[in-house]
Structures are given as C-alpha cells and as structure tokens.
Write a protein that holds these residues in place. Structure first.
Motif, PDB file in Angstrom:
ATOM      1  N   ILE A  30       0.838  -1.204   0.000  1.00 19.56           N
ATOM      2  CA  ILE A  30       0.000   0.000   0.000  1.00 19.56           C
ATOM      3  C   ILE A  30       0.871   1.252   0.000  1.00 19.56           C
ATOM      4  O   ILE A  30       0.628   2.202  -0.747  1.00 19.56           O
ATOM      5  CB  ILE A  30      -0.959   0.002   1.209  1.00 19.56           C
ATOM      6  N   ASP A  31       1.906   1.252   0.836  1.00 18.82           N
ATOM      7  CA  ASP A  31       2.812   2.401   0.905  1.00 18.82           C
ATOM      8  C   ASP A  31       3.510   2.652  -0.431  1.00 18.82           C
ATOM      9  O   ASP A  31       3.848   3.791  -0.755  1.00 18.82           O
ATOM     10  CB  ASP A  31       3.857   2.195   2.003  1.00 18.82           C
ATOM     11  N   ASN A  32       3.727   1.581  -1.209  1.00 19.88           N
ATOM     12  CA  ASN A  32       4.385   1.685  -2.518  1.00 19.88           C
ATOM     13  C   ASN A  32       3.387   1.917  -3.648  1.00 19.88           C
ATOM     14  O   ASN A  32       3.715   1.741  -4.819  1.00 19.88           O
ATOM     15  CB  ASN A  32       5.221   0.434  -2.801  1.00 19.88           C
ATOM     16  N   ILE A  36      -4.811  -2.026  -5.423  1.00 18.11           N
ATOM     17  CA  ILE A  36      -5.478  -3.155  -4.784  1.00 18.11           C
ATOM     18  C   ILE A  36      -6.854  -3.312  -5.415  1.00 18.11           C
ATOM     19  O   ILE A  36      -7.655  -2.383  -5.413  1.00 18.11           O
ATOM     20  CB  ILE A  36      -5.606  -2.949  -3.268  1.00 18.11           C
ATOM     21  N   ILE A  37      -7.099  -4.497  -5.974  1.00 21.04           N
ATOM     22  CA  ILE A  37      -8.394  -4.791  -6.577  1.00 21.04           C
ATOM     23  C   ILE A  37      -9.129  -5.756  -5.657  1.00 21.04           C
ATOM     24  O   ILE A  37      -8.668  -6.859  -5.402  1.00 21.04           O
ATOM     25  CB  ILE A  37      -8.224  -5.390  -7.985  1.00 21.04           C
ATOM     26  N   ASP A  38     -10.260  -5.318  -5.157  1.00 15.94           N
ATOM     27  CA  ASP A  38     -11.071  -6.103  -4.234  1.00 15.94           C
ATOM     28  C   ASP A  38     -12.152  -6.811  -5.047  1.00 15.94           C
ATOM     29  O   ASP A  38     -13.010  -6.169  -5.639  1.00 15.94           O
ATOM     30  CB  ASP A  38     -11.697  -5.170  -3.196  1.00 15.94           C
ATOM     31  N   VAL A  45     -17.857  -5.786   0.706  1.00 13.37           N
ATOM     32  CA  VAL A  45     -17.112  -4.528   0.579  1.00 13.37           C
ATOM     33  C   VAL A  45     -17.801  -3.429   1.386  1.00 13.37           C
ATOM     34  O   VAL A  45     -17.138  -2.595   2.007  1.00 13.37           O
ATOM     35  CB  VAL A  45     -16.966  -4.124  -0.909  1.00 13.37           C
ATOM     36  N   ALA A  46     -19.126  -3.447   1.408  1.00 10.82           N
ATOM     37  CA  ALA A  46     -19.877  -2.434   2.158  1.00 10.82           C
ATOM     38  C   ALA A  46     -19.591  -2.522   3.656  1.00 10.82           C
ATOM     39  O   ALA A  46     -19.686  -1.524   4.372  1.00 10.82           O
ATOM     40  CB  ALA A  46     -21.373  -2.594   1.904  1.00 10.82           C
ATOM     41  N   LYS A  47     -19.188  -3.695   4.132  1.00 13.46           N
ATOM     42  CA  LYS A  47     -18.881  -3.879   5.558  1.00 13.46           C
ATOM     43  C   LYS A  47     -17.484  -3.395   5.918  1.00 13.46           C
ATOM     44  O   LYS A  47     -17.182  -3.209   7.091  1.00 13.46           O
ATOM     45  CB  LYS A  47     -19.041  -5.349   5.937  1.00 13.46           C
ATOM     46  N   GLY A  48     -16.634  -3.214   4.919  1.00  7.42           N
ATOM     47  CA  GLY A  48     -15.288  -2.710   5.173  1.00  7.42           C
ATOM     48  C   GLY A  48     -14.370  -3.011   4.005  1.00  7.42           C
ATOM     49  O   GLY A  48     -14.488  -4.046   3.355  1.00  7.42           O
ATOM     50  N   HIS A  49     -13.484  -2.056   3.710  1.00  4.86           N
ATOM     51  CA  HIS A  49     -12.554  -2.220   2.605  1.00  4.86           C
ATOM     52  C   HIS A  49     -11.294  -1.397   2.847  1.00  4.86           C
ATOM     53  O   HIS A  49     -11.261  -0.540   3.729  1.00  4.86           O
ATOM     54  CB  HIS A  49     -13.211  -1.796   1.290  1.00  4.86           C
ATOM     55  N   VAL A  50     -10.279  -1.658   2.061  1.00  8.38           N
ATOM     56  CA  VAL A  50      -9.029  -0.902   2.139  1.00  8.38           C
ATOM     57  C   VAL A  50      -9.233   0.421   1.404  1.00  8.38           C
ATOM     58  O   VAL A  50      -9.681   0.431   0.250  1.00  8.38           O
ATOM     59  CB  VAL A  50      -7.861  -1.691   1.499  1.00  8.38           C
ATOM     60  N   ALA A  51      -8.923   1.517   2.063  1.00  5.62           N
ATOM     61  CA  ALA A  51      -9.064   2.835   1.444  1.00  5.62           C
ATOM     62  C   ALA A  51      -8.240   2.906   0.167  1.00  5.62           C
ATOM     63  O   ALA A  51      -7.096   2.472   0.134  1.00  5.62           O
ATOM     64  CB  ALA A  51      -8.622   3.921   2.420  1.00  5.62           C
ATOM     65  N   GLY A  52      -8.859   3.404  -0.902  1.00  7.60           N
ATOM     66  CA  GLY A  52      -8.170   3.545  -2.181  1.00  7.60           C
ATOM     67  C   GLY A  52      -8.211   2.304  -3.055  1.00  7.60           C
ATOM     68  O   GLY A  52      -7.732   2.324  -4.179  1.00  7.60           O
ATOM     69  N   SER A  53      -8.799   1.228  -2.555  1.00 10.06           N
ATOM     70  CA  SER A  53      -8.868   0.006  -3.363  1.00 10.06           C
ATOM     71  C   SER A  53      -9.945   0.150  -4.438  1.00 10.06           C
ATOM     72  O   SER A  53     -10.852   0.965  -4.333  1.00 10.06           O
ATOM     73  CB  SER A  53      -9.150  -1.211  -2.487  1.00 10.06           C
ATOM     74  N   LEU A  54      -9.808  -0.646  -5.481  1.00 10.34           N
ATOM     75  CA  LEU A  54     -10.756  -0.641  -6.583  1.00 10.34           C
ATOM     76  C   LEU A  54     -11.617  -1.893  -6.468  1.00 10.34           C
ATOM     77  O   LEU A  54     -11.091  -3.002  -6.404  1.00 10.34           O
ATOM     78  CB  LEU A  54      -9.995  -0.640  -7.915  1.00 10.34           C
ATOM     79  N   HIS A  55     -12.932  -1.724  -6.430  1.00  9.16           N
ATOM     80  CA  HIS A  55     -13.828  -2.870  -6.305  1.00  9.16           C
ATOM     81  C   HIS A  55     -14.317  -3.289  -7.681  1.00  9.16           C
ATOM     82  O   HIS A  55     -14.964  -2.531  -8.394  1.00  9.16           O
ATOM     83  CB  HIS A  55     -15.029  -2.522  -5.413  1.00  9.16           C
ATOM     84  N   ILE A  56     -13.969  -4.515  -8.077  1.00 10.61           N
ATOM     85  CA  ILE A  56     -14.492  -5.139  -9.292  1.00 10.61           C
ATOM     86  C   ILE A  56     -14.984  -6.508  -8.855  1.00 10.61           C
ATOM     87  O   ILE A  56     -14.186  -7.394  -8.579  1.00 10.61           O
ATOM     88  CB  ILE A  56     -13.419  -5.290 -10.379  1.00 10.61           C
TER      89      ILE A  56
END
Length: 72
Positions: A30-32, A36-38, A45-56
């Motif tokens: 993440i720092d690099n 991130i594709i979820d 995903v609605a219950k929680g996800h990594v900030a900035g991730s792309l949901h497909i």
C-alpha cells in the motif's frame, strides 16, 4: 472491446498463483502505491474495505478489467 480480441496473446497454460501477503507486506505494498483490486461481493465490501482500493466484483467482466488495467 473488439480490438482486445484481435491482439495476439500467448496461450495461458496455467493460472498464475500469487502468494498471500502477511500484514507487514500488505502495508508495504500500500505504501508503494500498489493498486489493490477487491473482488469480494458488494455486500462484503460495504462492511469494510481498504481505502483507495478498486472494487471489481468477481465474475463481472473481471478479465476485461484486468486487461485494461494492465495498460496503466
């Protein structure tokens, strides 16, 4: 999308296996600025996800998205 089907691609004989990341390696990715594709369901995903991730959501044109994202 038609132009993607016309391009020559090598035959995929085996599905690549990527190692699971431990929490430290995940944070480093993440720092690099790793994209991130979820692929979980929208309910999860609605219950929680990594900030900035792309949901497909898996199964909803995921392979087409992968080819397009590979060009970034």
């Amino acid at each position: 999308m038609k132009h993607l089907n016309k391009e020559e691609r090598p035959l995929l004989m085996q599905i690549p296996v990527h190692p699971k990341l431990d929490p430290t390696a995940f944070q480093k990715a993440i720092d690099n600025k790793l994209l991130i594709i979820d692929t979980r369901s929208k309910d999860k995903v609605a219950k929680g996800h990594v900030a900035g991730s792309l949901h497909i959501e898996n199964g909803k044109l995921l392979s087409s998205w992968g080819r397009l994202l590979g060009r970034l």
